[in-house]
Each structure stands twice: as C-alpha cells, then as structure tokens.
Design a protein around this motif. Structure first.
Motif, PDB file in Angstrom:
ATOM      1  N   GLY A  31      38.380 -12.423  -3.170  1.00 28.22           N
ATOM      2  CA  GLY A  31      37.591 -12.647  -1.952  1.00 28.22           C
ATOM      3  C   GLY A  31      38.381 -12.576  -0.672  1.00 28.22           C
ATOM      4  N   ALA A  32      39.640 -12.094  -0.727  1.00 25.11           N
ATOM      5  CA  ALA A  32      40.461 -12.008   0.498  1.00 25.11           C
ATOM      6  C   ALA A  32      39.882 -10.983   1.462  1.00 25.11           C
ATOM      7  N   ASP A  33      40.017 -11.252   2.739  1.00 28.01           N
ATOM      8  CA  ASP A  33      39.546 -10.360   3.786  1.00 28.01           C
ATOM      9  C   ASP A  33      40.385  -9.076   3.783  1.00 28.01           C
ATOM     10  N   PHE A  66      48.755  -6.657  -6.764  1.00 30.06           N
ATOM     11  CA  PHE A  66      48.773  -7.722  -5.753  1.00 30.06           C
ATOM     12  C   PHE A  66      47.540  -7.585  -4.853  1.00 30.06           C
ATOM     13  N   ALA A  67      47.310  -6.359  -4.346  1.00 27.22           N
ATOM     14  CA  ALA A  67      46.204  -6.117  -3.414  1.00 27.22           C
ATOM     15  C   ALA A  67      44.853  -6.267  -4.100  1.00 27.22           C
ATOM     16  N   THR A  68      44.713  -5.671  -5.297  1.00 26.55           N
ATOM     17  CA  THR A  68      43.438  -5.721  -6.012  1.00 26.55           C
ATOM     18  C   THR A  68      43.060  -7.159  -6.350  1.00 26.55           C
ATOM     19  N   HIS A  69      44.021  -7.932  -6.835  1.00 23.33           N
ATOM     20  CA  HIS A  69      43.726  -9.319  -7.216  1.00 23.33           C
ATOM     21  C   HIS A  69      43.321 -10.146  -5.995  1.00 23.33           C
ATOM     22  N   LEU A  70      43.931  -9.855  -4.841  1.00 24.04           N
ATOM     23  CA  LEU A  70      43.551 -10.555  -3.609  1.00 24.04           C
ATOM     24  C   LEU A  70      42.112 -10.226  -3.216  1.00 24.04           C
ATOM     25  N   VAL A  71      41.792  -8.917  -3.256  1.00 22.69           N
ATOM     26  CA  VAL A  71      40.437  -8.486  -2.863  1.00 22.69           C
ATOM     27  C   VAL A  71      39.395  -9.034  -3.833  1.00 22.69           C
ATOM     28  N   GLU A  72      39.729  -8.985  -5.131  1.00 20.74           N
ATOM     29  CA  GLU A  72      38.815  -9.539  -6.146  1.00 20.74           C
ATOM     30  C   GLU A  72      38.574 -11.023  -5.916  1.00 20.74           C
ATOM     31  N   GLU A 100      47.118  -6.131   6.624  1.00 17.44           N
ATOM     32  CA  GLU A 100      48.264  -6.695   7.358  1.00 17.44           C
ATOM     33  C   GLU A 100      49.426  -6.967   6.402  1.00 17.44           C
ATOM     34  N   MET A 101      49.120  -7.565   5.246  1.00 18.53           N
ATOM     35  CA  MET A 101      50.172  -7.915   4.277  1.00 18.53           C
ATOM     36  C   MET A 101      50.837  -6.686   3.679  1.00 18.53           C
ATOM     37  N   LEU A 102      50.042  -5.632   3.449  1.00 14.40           N
ATOM     38  CA  LEU A 102      50.593  -4.407   2.858  1.00 14.40           C
ATOM     39  C   LEU A 102      51.306  -3.538   3.888  1.00 14.40           C
ATOM     40  N   GLY A 103      51.041  -3.796   5.185  1.00 15.46           N
ATOM     41  CA  GLY A 103      51.655  -2.980   6.227  1.00 15.46           C
ATOM     42  C   GLY A 103      51.013  -1.623   6.331  1.00 15.46           C
ATOM     43  N   HIS A 104      49.689  -1.543   6.045  1.00 18.23           N
ATOM     44  CA  HIS A 104      48.959  -0.283   6.162  1.00 18.23           C
ATOM     45  C   HIS A 104      48.530  -0.059   7.607  1.00 18.23           C
ATOM     46  N   TYR A 142      41.498  -0.596  -2.692  1.00 21.87           N
ATOM     47  CA  TYR A 142      41.634  -1.768  -3.557  1.00 21.87           C
ATOM     48  C   TYR A 142      40.319  -2.502  -3.805  1.00 21.87           C
ATOM     49  N   THR A 143      39.227  -2.002  -3.225  1.00 21.62           N
ATOM     50  CA  THR A 143      37.933  -2.658  -3.444  1.00 21.62           C
ATOM     51  C   THR A 143      37.234  -2.099  -4.682  1.00 21.62           C
ATOM     52  N   HIS A 144      37.888  -1.162  -5.405  1.00 22.73           N
ATOM     53  CA  HIS A 144      37.198  -0.479  -6.511  1.00 22.73           C
ATOM     54  C   HIS A 144      36.687  -1.437  -7.576  1.00 22.73           C
TER      55      HIS A 144
END
Length: 299
Positions: free
Chosen positions: A259-261, A251-257, A267-271, A280-282
């Motif tokens: 172009g999500a901020d 979920f996180a990787t696909h968002l970052v890929e 915020e969404m992951l609650g980190h 997740y930027t790998h």
C-alpha cells in the motif's frame, strides 16, 4: 557543422551542465554516432544541422531493420532528442527536427520478483562461518532493505550511513544524492559486518570509507555480487532468474503491494519518471482483478 565536433560539444554539455555519469555520456555519444553513420550512408551526406524529421524517421526505420529492440530504439531516440535540444540551445539550428519524432511502442517487461520467503531462503543459505558470510548477509539485507542499484551498493560509504536515524545517503545516476530509509534487519546485519568483521580487514589506501570490502581491502566489483547471488540461487534450488536488480524489484513490489504511495517509492528508488516506478504495480493490479472477480456482484 561536422559530426565529430557536434558530438564532442554535446558530451561536454552533458558532463558540465547535466552532471551525467561518464558511462551515460559515452552511451549518448554512441547513440549519436549511429545517426552519424546513417547520415554518411546517404547519397547526399547529411550534417547535424541539415537533418530533417523525414531523415530521422528513415533512421528509426534503419535501426529497426538492424534488429534493434524497441527499448534500445527508444533509448537512442531519447539521446537524439537531447542532442537536438543542445544544438537548438547553442543556436546551431533554428528548429528542432526531432520534436515530432514518435517513440516506438515498448512492451514493458514485468521484472522477476522474489517472494519474502525466497529472500529469506537466499539469506539463510549464506555460510556465516566463513569470514565473508557476515558481509554477504549485510549486502543482501541492504539490497532488499533499501532497493539500491548494484553500483550504488558497491560505492556505499561509511560516512553516508545514518543508522541511528535509519537512513543511508546514496549517490545514484547522474551523481544525484538521495536519502533512503533502511530496515531494521539490514541495520543489524550492517552493524555486525562493520563492527565485528570489517575492523579486521587490512584496508587499502583510498578505500577507508567504502562499506563493502573484499579480503584484499578494496571495494567489491559488481561482478562479484552477481556471482555471489548466482551461487546462493544454485544452493537453494530457486527456479528464478535472480540478479542484484531482482532485490531492487522485490523491494519496490513488496512496498507497493503493502500500500505504499507510488511517489514515495519513486523517491526511494531514485527514479526520474513515475512511469518507471509504475512497473511495480503489476502484482497489485492482479490482486485487484481477482478481488473484483471474487466479490463484485456483477462479475
């Protein structure tokens, strides 16, 4: 001050002041117990208030010799720093010996991620002719559609679903609540489970508000969700290590890929920390590297 009463006081502080979950409080307690064991092995037994920076460095060396991996060492270190902050706040010590204690270097492990096609394959492998099929599909869609931790999923409440505005309220680590957007496919799967199947379950008292129930009408265990995913991986022949957490990573990787901020993903992951999200930027970095080598005139 005796170790036993210092640890008890620290745990009470974590519960009342920091509102940490019981398992986090126990984990902190176990970490300080290790420091207590180390202090008892010394020729002159150390007390919480007599420990120095040099003693703490020896302790880190000791747990390293025990074969403890850097990430576990870093966690123990974080517990020690919190413990000494508490002692300082309570005026049990006048100076914090852990202040200059360095963390061991941690190699951040890249998490296994599933491609969008992998996720579709796993969802397609669910047998929808079985009563639990609609529920299991809703589980996977929710894990991937909102990036929940498995414990957040098993505790998810009907009263915290705001599907009309495409949000769900989640209780994360330390009882912290956050609002998370939820995708259209997950909403569709949730509605089918709740409106067509869950209504026929004989629900046990106290479980009326829990979204995902087993056939006995009680909430699902984390173990069940692990086993359900493992079975789907076997059916599809997917050669990856997949757990409920893999859906969160994906979920996180696909968002970052896409172009999500990074702050929005945090915020969404609650980190608590942005560095936890930076893992997740790998794939994004790999993409940038290949783009440079392919198109840059000086490469």
């Amino acid at each position: 001050m005796e170790w036993r009463s210092a640890i008890k006081g620290f745990q009470a502080y974590l519960k009342l002041e920091k509102s940490l979950a019981d398992n986090s409080i126990e984990s902190y307690g176990r970490d300080i117990e290790k420091l207590c064991q180390f202090s008892n092995f010394q020729i002159i037994k150390l007390k919480p208030e007599t420990i120095t920076l040099s003693n703490l460095r020896q302790f880190i060396g000791w747990i390293n010799e025990l074969g403890m991996i850097p990430s576990s060492q870093a966690r123990i270190l974080s517990g020690i720093k919190a413990f000494y902050k508490y002692l300082l706040m309570e005026d049990i010590i006048k100076a914090d010996p852990s202040e200059l204690l360095e963390s061991p270097k941690i190699q951040r492990k890249l998490p296994d991620t599933l491609s969008y096609q992998d996720i579709n394959k796993l969802i397609a492998a669910i047998d929808l002719s079985k009563p639990e099929g609609a529920r299991n599909k809703a589980i996977l869609e929710t894990l991937y559609g909102s990036g929940l931790r498995v414990s957040e999923l098993t505790e998810l409440k009907l009263s915290n679903l705001y599907l009309d505005i495409e949000f769900i309220k989640v209780t994360g680590k330390g009882n912290k609540e956050r609002l998370v957007p939820i995708g259209a496919e997950a909403i569709k799967a949730l509605k089918i489970w709740i409106e067509n199947v869950r209504v026929h379950v004989d629900i046990k008292k106290g479980e009326e508000d829990i979204v995902f129930l087993n056939r006995r009408g009680t909430r699902l265990s984390r173990v069940y969700i692990f086993l359900m995913i493992k079975e789907l991986v076997e059916i599809t022949g997917l050669k990856k290590t997949v757990s409920p957490h893999t859906f969160r990573h994906s979920f996180a990787t696909h968002l970052v890929e896409g172009g999500a901020d990074l702050r929005a993903v945090q915020e969404m992951l609650g980190h608590e920390s942005i560095t936890t999200t930076e893992i997740y930027t790998h794939l994004d970095r790999e993409y940038l590297k290949s783009t440079i080598s392919q198109f840059h005139p000086r490469h």
